[in-house]
Design an enzyme around this catalytic site. Structure first.
Site, short mmCIF file in Angstrom:
data_model
loop_
_atom_site.label_atom_id
_atom_site.label_comp_id
_atom_site.label_asym_id
_atom_site.label_seq_id
_atom_site.Cartn_x
_atom_site.Cartn_y
_atom_site.Cartn_z
N GLU A 1 22.80 41.06 69.10
CA GLU A 1 22.54 40.93 70.51
C GLU A 1 23.54 41.53 71.26
O GLU A 1 23.24 42.31 72.40
CB GLU A 1 22.42 39.61 70.84
N ASP B 1 21.55 35.71 67.02
CA ASP B 1 22.03 34.06 66.80
C ASP B 1 21.12 33.22 65.88
O ASP B 1 19.78 33.33 66.00
CB ASP B 1 22.49 33.57 67.94
N ASP C 1 19.60 30.48 66.16
CA ASP C 1 18.92 29.52 67.10
C ASP C 1 17.73 30.03 67.52
O ASP C 1 17.25 30.96 67.10
CB ASP C 1 19.92 29.11 68.13
N GLU D 1 16.40 31.00 70.58
CA GLU D 1 16.38 32.25 71.24
C GLU D 1 16.77 33.45 70.25
O GLU D 1 16.12 34.52 70.47
CB GLU D 1 17.72 32.16 72.32
N TYR E 1 29.71 29.47 65.46
CA TYR E 1 28.89 29.59 66.34
C TYR E 1 28.82 28.53 67.34
O TYR E 1 29.02 27.55 67.06
CB TYR E 1 27.25 29.91 65.84
N ARG F 1 26.83 27.23 70.03
CA ARG F 1 25.67 26.27 70.50
C ARG F 1 25.38 25.72 69.22
O ARG F 1 24.41 26.01 68.26
CB ARG F 1 24.52 27.50 70.82
N HIS G 1 23.76 24.32 60.93
CA HIS G 1 24.59 24.63 61.78
C HIS G 1 25.72 24.01 61.38
O HIS G 1 25.81 22.78 60.81
CB HIS G 1 24.30 24.64 63.15
#
Length: 867
Positions: A68, A141, A143, A145, A359, A361, A405
């Site tokens: 990203e 990432d 997740d 998103e 990470y 989040r 995670h």
């Protein structure tokens, strides 16, 4: 979006080999909804076999890795070498259009995605790079998103790649993690993408269909959100509780006592005649105090016990935001921005960019075996075997947490905070903004210490509780309690001390079953007690009755609001920062002294939404919707069904609100006041800056006044401020006016003359030769700051974030100091570099591993708006 397209890795036929099945083509700007009921089948049986392990190639670039952000790309490029091109999509490349609704509700809630204009250049570069390589690795990432970004990239690149498109996942940016991810790619997760898509569509439906009603009924520019509106409701309801709270009087009695040996110690009365102390007026308290002064005091019970305090788990997103708010005074938005850079990589001198944390989040407290092994070795070496548990500490992962995670932790124990600080000295970050460098180091230190502490032994305390029986000559009895503790073994507290809750208890202090105040519990009291035994006679030194009043529930801080959102299941930890920023940017709440207060606009809009859309702003409904999105990700609920069940009742409320919602914009509330200019009645109207008094004779008479609303609901006009200032354009008198960016002076001959001036704070700009004065201003995000009045004339950009007052510094004689406000109160400070004078109890937290902060005034990060 057709299901098979993005879940497969497309390969063109080579030589005479059997061609791989090619998915049907689709328009690049449209993601068509798959037929209901097929999600589970598609996810379980992808249209292609599992991908083989892909070895890292050497030589010229033959593979493309897409992430990203440019910073993340730079760090990953260092690990992969010349065999790989690494490009950044700079976030989402596709989204719903801004200029139209973009969701076909009648056709199964089909979203109409478009390539964002700001991402066209980045996408063109990615496509050009994709044509030159054999394989593409999508590495956003791990997740929802990130999965959506990867999905849209796959859709855009499917006709550009000669080889295959792979999805790679990693929780930390290290050479080992990146290499393993490249060698073990996975398929795109359609269920995770659909969960994100459902959330995006839900937010679009709520925002784009409620907001126009608010524009029509209140004013343009307002917005409603499925999650942000619930957060505003929490702040508004807490404010209503505070205002409705009626304090109750209660009394406590504290005694200073002496035992057979020193030192003196304090104790509190907890019982009278066997019942819990409950005195609500001063006469009874003083009468009890008189009896106690004549009483015989004897130790009735001594309880000694060893108490253990265990470390907390490593950070998850919400806990990191809360502790950073309490310990470092960071907003949730700032915390996540700093954590993002720590994750993507900082330039550590000659070592280049290094990803320092995993990470950020995450809602999982899981730690990898390698991480636990490494930190245990570090603890044993740094602190000794006494601090190391016999076995690794394992923390229970909640059912809602994503198992793949990890918790937020340092990626390696090689880079301790002191090493990072040394390597960053002289870096570009250190040269450009020393304070920004200190903030990164402070947050990294917080994460490091919490991670190390979580694998250490518990702290051990020797806790003592002493009950003392008091018997008065009248026969009246009472019990006093003293408590204290001494740390016996520091354990994890050698590294990390957990932050205490900022919010005080509501009402009277809590009591235990025996009637003892929670204030006397050993875990909150570090007083040292003398050696005491049962039967010891105690001497009374001093006795003090104290009056108290119960306190209202505290207003939310950043930390407590994040905690409330987390506990109630509103949003997800990764969204908390944006929620808190949005409700402030929209003007629905404002922060004063580090507490959230609802604005008049926020209270108004919340009331309208609660009346017209009770489910949308209902806490339980919003939490259940989050659980529904989780079930979409699990594959147990179809996203079409979830949206359909939501939209039916919502559409009925929407149609009803369009007709019945209170029309604030056109509302005229009569008052008993009359216009001073024409004698007509004055009415209350609502404008872009809130409610005001206006002459009913408008437009013939344009007289307006501000007013204050009292606690009983009545209003009181605010007399207009007077000034001796004259208009620079025509010489007429100036009047105080309030606009979008605060108070200013305007010519009394408006609209014939449009002259304006900023309001002086009585402090002259200290920049040599400027001649201006400081005035309060507002940034584009409505954050107050204090800048020079000559900004629009000479572009003088000397500004302060803290309010200056015309008092000279007692140490360096600078003609002004600033007022600092926080949850701990107000204090004064000098901003002159090298002075360091401060008054009050609001000094910045000491960060032993952070660079010193320079208090030289700096330019705000947001654009300054001229008057």
């Amino acid at each position: 979006m057709a299901r098979a397209k993005a879940t497969v890795s497309k390969a063109k036929p080579k030589a005479k080999a059997a061609p791989a099945r090619k998915p049907p083509k689709a328009k690049a700007t449209t993601a068509k909804a798959a037929p209901a009921g097929k999600a589970k089948k598609t996810a379980a049986a992808p249209a292609r076999p599992d991908l083989p392990m892909v070895p890292i190639r050497k030589g010229r670039a033959r593979s493309l890795v897409i992430v990203e952000s440019p910073a993340k790309a730079k760090t990953i490029k260092k690990y992969l070498g010349s065999a790989y091109l690494v490009k950044a999509s700079v976030g989402h490349i596709k989204d719903l259009p801004k200029s139209k609704f973009g969701v076909d509700i009648a056709n199964g809630f089909e979203p109409q995605y478009v390539v964002q204009r700001t991402k066209e250049k980045a996408l063109a570069e990615i496509k050009d790079a994709a044509r030159k390589v054999e394989d593409v690795f999508l590495a956003p990432d791990p997740d929802r998103e990130g999965e959506a970004i990867a999905w849209h990239l796959a859709e855009e690149l499917k006709d550009e790649v000669s080889g295959k498109i792979h999805r790679v996942l990693f929780n930390e940016i290290t050479k080992k993690a990146i290499t393993e991810a490249i060698q073990h790619p996975v398929v795109l997760n359609i269920q995770k993408f659909e969960a994100q898509q459902a959330r995006r569509i839900l937010d679009r439906i709520v925002g784009y269909q409620i907001s126009p009603i608010l524009w029509n009924k209140v004013k343009r520019g307002l917005s409603a959100g499925r999650v942000q509106s619930v957060a505003v409701r929490l702040v508004c309801e807490r404010e209503a509780e505070v205002k409705a709270f009626i304090p109750e009087e209660y009394w406590s009695i504290e005694a200073m006592l002496e035992g057979p040996v020193p030192p003196p110690f304090a104790a509190k009365v907890i019982k009278v005649a066997g019942d819990k102390l409950d005195i609500s007026e001063g006469g009874a308290a003083r009468a009890l105090a008189d009896d106690l002064r004549q009483s015989t005091l004897v130790v009735e019970r001594v309880e000694k016990k060893e108490r253990r305090k265990f470390p907390q788990p490593p950070f998850i997103t919400s806990k990191l935001q809360q502790d950073a708010a309490r310990k470092l005074r960071f907003t949730a938005k700032k915390t996540m921005a700093l954590a993002q850079r720590l994750y993507e990589g900082l330039e550590l001198g000659e070592e280049g960019p290094v990803g320092l944390i995993t990470y950020m989040r995450t809602d999982s407290v899981r730690l990898s075996d390698d991480a636990v092994t490494g930190v245990r070795a570090h603890i044993g070496e740094r602190y000794g075997a006494d601090f190391l548990p016999e076995a690794p500490v394992v923390y229970k992962v909640s059912k809602q947490a994503q198992g793949a995670h990890e918790a937020i932790r340092p990626t390696t124990l090689t880079y301790d905070p002191e090493t990072v600080r040394r390597l960053l000295q002289g870096s570009k970050l250190a040269q450009e903004d020393p304070r920004d460098l200190a903030d990164h180091l402070a947050l990294y230190t917080l994460i490091w210490n919490r991670f190390v502490a979580c694998q250490m032994k518990p702290a051990v305390f020797d806790a003592t509780t002493v009950d003392i029986a008091a018997t008065a000559p009248s026969g009246r009895t009472a019990t006093l309690r003293a408590s204290g503790q001494v740390i016996k073994f520091a354990g994890f507290t050698q590294v990390y001390v957990e932050s205490a809750e900022e919010d005080p208890a509501r009402g009277k202090p809590a009591t235990d079953a025996s009637g003892a105040s929670a204030e006397a519990e050993p875990d909150t009291d570090d007083r040292l007690l003398p050696p005491l035994e049962q039967g010891d006679v105690i001497k009374l030194v001093e006795l003090t009755p104290e009056q108290h009043f119960t306190q209202p529930p505290p207003r939310f801080t950043e930390a407590s609001l994040v905690k409330e959102l987390e506990e109630k299941g509103i949003g997800r930890p990764s969204t908390f920062a944006s929620i808190l920023s949005t409700i402030q940017d929209r003007g629905y709440v404002e922060k004063r002294e580090n507490r959230f207060f609802p604005s008049e606009l926020g209270v108004l809009v919340n009331g309208l939404l609660v009346t017209s859309f009770p489910e949308i702003v209902d806490v339980d409904f919003t939490a259940n919707m989050e659980l529904g999105l989780d079930r979409v990700e699990e594959g147990s609920v179809d996203w079409h069904k979830l949206l359909a069940e939501f939209y039916g009742p919502f559409k009925k409320d929407l149609d009803k609100a369009a007709l019945e919602m209170r029309d604030v914009k056109r509302e005229e509330i009569p008052t008993d006041f009359t216009c001073a200019k024409c004698g007509s009645p004055m009415i209350i109207k609502f404008g872009k800056n809130g409610s005001f008094l206006a002459c009913k004779g408008y437009p013939e008479c344009k007289n307006t006044m501000e007013f204050l609303r009292k606690a009983d609901g009545t209003i009181e006009p605010v007399p207009a401020k007077t000034t001796t200032e004259k208009c620079d354009l025509c010489g007429a008198e100036m009047l105080f006016k309030r606009g979008r960016f605060g108070e200013f002076l305007a010519c009394s001959r408006y609209p014939d003359c449009t002259g304006t001036k900023p309001v002086s704070l009585g402090v002259t700009c200290i920049r040599p030769g400027c001649g201006g004065f400081l005035t309060e201003r507002r940034s584009r995000r409505n954050k107050p700051f204090f800048g020079c009045s000559n900004w629009s004339k000479t572009k003088c950009d000397w500004v302060l974030w803290d309010r200056p007052i015309p008092e000279p510094c007692p140490r360096c004689a600078t003609p002004f100091v600033v007022i600092k406000e926080s949850s701990r109160g107000k204090s004064k400070k000098c901003v002159t570099e090298g002075c360091g004078w401060a008054e009050g109890d609001d000094n910045e937290p000491e960060l032993s591993l952070a660079a010193p902060i320079t208090l030289t005034p700096t330019k705000p990060e947001t654009k300054q708006v001229p008057f």
